[in-house]
Design an enzyme around this catalytic site. Structure first.
Site, PDB file in Angstrom:
ATOM      1  N   GLU A   1       0.825  -1.216   0.000  1.00 29.99           N
ATOM      2  CA  GLU A   1       0.000   0.000   0.000  1.00 29.99           C
ATOM      3  C   GLU A   1       0.853   1.257   0.000  1.00 29.99           C
ATOM      4  OE1 GLU A   1      -3.111   0.149  -0.542  1.00 29.99           O
ATOM      5  OE2 GLU A   1      -3.967  -1.786   0.042  1.00 29.99           O
TER       6      GLU A   1
ATOM      7  N   ARG B   1       0.622   3.835  -3.227  1.00 28.13           N
ATOM      8  CA  ARG B   1       0.005   5.140  -2.961  1.00 28.13           C
ATOM      9  C   ARG B   1       1.045   6.234  -2.754  1.00 28.13           C
ATOM     10  NH1 ARG B   1      -5.726   3.972   0.140  1.00 28.13           N
ATOM     11  NH2 ARG B   1      -5.666   1.708   0.000  1.00 28.13           N
TER      12      ARG B   1
ATOM     13  N   ASP C   1      -4.589  -9.942  -8.553  1.00 25.92           N
ATOM     14  CA  ASP C   1      -4.856  -8.912  -9.569  1.00 25.92           C
ATOM     15  C   ASP C   1      -3.660  -8.155 -10.167  1.00 25.92           C
ATOM     16  OD1 ASP C   1      -4.523  -7.509  -7.176  1.00 25.92           O
ATOM     17  OD2 ASP C   1      -6.535  -6.677  -7.138  1.00 25.92           O
TER      18      ASP C   1
ATOM     19  N   GLU D   1     -12.282   0.145 -10.239  1.00 23.40           N
ATOM     20  CA  GLU D   1     -11.886  -0.804 -11.291  1.00 23.40           C
ATOM     21  C   GLU D   1     -12.822  -0.834 -12.490  1.00 23.40           C
ATOM     22  OE1 GLU D   1      -9.784  -1.523  -7.698  1.00 23.40           O
ATOM     23  OE2 GLU D   1     -11.954  -1.531  -8.004  1.00 23.40           O
TER      24      GLU D   1
END
Length: 455
Positions: free
Chosen positions: A83, A87, A216, A350
């Protein structure tokens, strides 16, 4: 409209949660996710490039000043490597590449250095969690047999290649190239990549495979590594197209109602469920269509269009016209969430991301129409006085808000909406690749190598 939405989201964050990670738009206070440990300002760093692209100059300037004075990585806390990379590192890198402001480059490299101890494992497969003060790492306690997670260690490549490029320090790129080496050495069950890999033994954990959460963005980064390398990274290219072949054979199915979906694989058994996160794959297939081997270009575009349609159905079949976290294709239901804990929508990007790619690559007007439906639903159900909030049950007629304005709403959802309704020459695909948090990173053109060095 996405500009006004951004203004509403940003102004309220600034008013009620400035300098904290995220905004609670109903309680009008800050929200701190444990993913970022004690690092603060996730919404600021995540939103920098969106502010810049939307030409919100004043807001960008105050965000930059906050980063200069207050963005501090010397905190004694455990963070999620994944993360923080997508980010914070991603946000700082794209802010630097768009604005040229040195402070962003400096902070990105400083943070990159703080993440390096995560790779101190027997195999070099990084830990999921890292105390950035002590340099001690560990994995999520729930992950199969102490494993690292495919989508987490597989979603560092783009940022770390750029960290090497900007710092002149090859160590960042070496760390992520080594991850590939480990993956290439391993036997893949049916050509598929399990979601769990033990960083000590270098062996797979349980054989679960997903193109949604836990898997993913690993696949996305194989394709984008090749695109970002100006199509010179042949290894990334081969790994991507081989993986798509295995996904098509083993995971992609068609429902009796004619909807194409991507199932989850559990040790050879399929679970006929698809997550909202998996909906990114429509855009990925379309983006990769151009390089597809043996005349498969049209097929990959078609696959992207089919996934986009299925995901649109998952939105259309709810009361709120916003998609659930996960939806199923079994027991007579199609594209509908059947469990209470899958009926929420947390402002995720998404589906809109896939509409944006499909629009840019086909210019079929239905993608803009579908994007507009999402805008109307967001305005109707998620917009509140103090910003935008997620929803607990999209099948319900009255809103139960979760009271979190996720940083990725500003970084991704609003950016992809803005790009869906912009001209194609805003951040064109031949020059920019988006990281999995929608932070644009420049393609490293072969002929630019020397130019950049000389500057």
């Amino acid at each position: 409209v996405s500009l006004q939405m951004m203004k509403h989201a940003w102004d309220n964050y600034k008013r009620y949660a400035w300098g904290l990670n995220e905004l609670k738009p109903i309680s009008k206070q800050g929200h701190s996710s444990n993913l970022f440990g004690n690092i603060q300002g996730a919404t600021i760093v995540d939103a920098l490039d969106t502010l810049y692209i939307m030409e919100m100059k004043e807001e960008f300037k105050e965000a930059k000043e906050w980063v200069e004075k207050n963005l501090d990585f010397n905190v004694n806390a455990e963070i999620s490597v994944f993360e923080v990379n997508i980010r914070f590192v991603g946000g700082l890198l794209s802010a630097y590449y768009l604005s040229g402001e040195e402070v962003f480059r400096k902070k990105a490299v400083e943070l990159g250095e703080k993440l390096l101890p995560a790779f101190n494992t027997p195999t070099g497969i990084p830990w999921a969690l890292l105390n950035i003060k002590s340099g001690i790492g560990r994995n999520w306690p729930w992950a199969s047999g102490g494993s690292s997670i495919l989508a987490e260690f597989g979603t560092l490549h783009l940022e770390f290649v750029h960290l090497s490029h900007l710092s002149g320090n090859p160590v960042f790129a070496e760390k992520v190239m080594n991850i590939r080496k480990v993956l290439n050495r391993l036997d893949k069950p049916e050509g598929l990549y399990p979601n769990y890999l033990n960083p000590s033994s270098g062996q797979w954990g349980q054989h679960h495979v997903s193109i949604g959460g836990l898997g993913d963005s690993f696949y996305e980064y194989l394709l984008k590594a090749w695109l970002m390398s100006d199509k010179t990274d042949e290894e990334g290219k081969k790994m991507y197209y081989d993986a798509v072949q295995a996904i098509e054979t083993h995971l992609i199915r068609k429902s009796s109602g004619g909807l194409t979906y991507i199932a989850e694989w559990k040790g050879g058994l399929l679970e006929h469920k698809m997550g909202h996160l998996t909906c990114f794959a429509g855009g990925m297939f379309a983006l990769g269509a151009d390089g597809a081997p043996n005349d498969k270009t049209g097929h990959h575009i078609e696959l992207g269009a089919e996934i986009a349609r299925t995901c649109h159905e998952s939105y259309d079949r709810t009361s709120m016209k916003l998609g659930p976290e996960a939806f199923r294709f079994d027991g007579g239901v199609e594209a509908i969430a059947t469990r209470q804990n899958e009926k929420y929508y947390i402002l995720r990007p998404e589906v809109i991301e896939t509409y944006m790619y499909m629009w840019r690559l086909t210019h079929d007007p239905k993608y803009r129409q579908w994007g507009w439906e999402a805008v109307e639903a967001l305005e109707k159900h998620c917009r509140v006085d103090g910003g935008y909030s997620g929803i607990r049950d999209v099948y319900n007629n009255h809103e139960s808000h979760d009271d979190v304005q996720q940083s990725f709403f500003l970084s991704e959802t609003l950016k992809y909406l803005y790009l869906l309704f912009s001209e194609d020459d805003l951040l064109p695909f031949e020059h920019w690749v988006f990281n999995t948090e929608a932070h644009p990173l420049p393609v490293l053109h072969k002929d630019n190598e020397n130019k950049e060095e000389n500057q």
